[in-house]
Motif scaffolding. Structure first.
Motif, short mmCIF file in Angstrom:
data_model
loop_
_atom_site.label_atom_id
_atom_site.label_comp_id
_atom_site.label_asym_id
_atom_site.label_seq_id
_atom_site.Cartn_x
_atom_site.Cartn_y
_atom_site.Cartn_z
N GLU A 1 0.85 1.05 -6.95
CA GLU A 1 0.43 2.30 -7.53
C GLU A 1 -1.04 2.56 -7.27
O GLU A 1 -1.74 3.09 -8.11
N GLN A 2 -1.52 2.15 -6.11
CA GLN A 2 -2.91 2.37 -5.74
C GLN A 2 -2.96 3.29 -4.52
O GLN A 2 -2.10 3.23 -3.66
N PHE A 3 -3.98 4.12 -4.46
CA PHE A 3 -4.17 4.98 -3.31
C PHE A 3 -4.90 4.22 -2.22
O PHE A 3 -5.72 3.35 -2.51
N ALA A 4 -4.61 4.56 -0.98
CA ALA A 4 -5.30 3.94 0.15
C ALA A 4 -6.79 4.25 0.06
O ALA A 4 -7.18 5.37 -0.24
N THR A 5 -7.61 3.24 0.30
CA THR A 5 -9.05 3.41 0.22
C THR A 5 -9.63 3.68 1.60
O THR A 5 -9.39 2.94 2.54
N GLU A 6 -10.37 4.77 1.69
CA GLU A 6 -11.06 5.14 2.92
C GLU A 6 -12.54 4.80 2.75
O GLU A 6 -13.13 5.11 1.72
N VAL A 7 -13.13 4.16 3.75
CA VAL A 7 -14.55 3.81 3.72
C VAL A 7 -15.17 4.32 5.01
O VAL A 7 -14.85 3.84 6.10
N GLU A 8 -16.04 5.29 4.89
CA GLU A 8 -16.65 5.92 6.05
C GLU A 8 -17.36 4.91 6.95
O GLU A 8 -17.26 4.98 8.18
N GLU A 9 -18.05 3.94 6.36
CA GLU A 9 -18.78 2.94 7.14
C GLU A 9 -17.87 2.10 8.03
O GLU A 9 -18.31 1.60 9.07
N GLN A 61 -8.34 -3.91 -4.30
CA GLN A 61 -6.98 -3.41 -4.12
C GLN A 61 -6.18 -4.49 -3.41
O GLN A 61 -6.73 -5.24 -2.60
N TYR A 62 -4.91 -4.54 -3.70
CA TYR A 62 -4.05 -5.58 -3.16
C TYR A 62 -2.88 -4.97 -2.40
O TYR A 62 -2.11 -4.21 -2.98
#
Length: 77
Positions: A1-9, A61-62
């Motif tokens: 139930e976690q959203f995908a994490t986007e990291v610009e760097e 996040q897992y």
């Protein structure tokens, strides 16, 4: 139930970044035989994704996954 994490760097989402790292050789565990297997990649993602999300977003996040059947190489370096 976690959203995908986007990291610009990173230039990718965290999962994709870790996936590419793993296939590039970082997931070669155990005997360091130059092969990246399905199980090695899953183990790498299980460790690396929480590490990256904690580092860049302050909250781990897992990834979830399910492997059934025999292990086999995805890439050979």
């Amino acid at each position: 139930e976690q959203f995908a994490t986007e990291v610009e760097e990173l230039g990718h989402g965290v999962f994709t970044y870790a996936f590419v790292e793993g296939l590039s050789g970082m997931a070669d565990g155990g005997s360091k035989d130059g092969k990246i297997t399905v199980n090695e990649l899953k183990a790498y993602l299980d460790d690396r994704v929480p590490q990256l999300t904690e580092e860049h977003k302050g909250m781990a996040q897992y990834p979830t996954g399910f492997i059934k059947g025999m292990d086999f190489p995805l890439t050979i370096k």
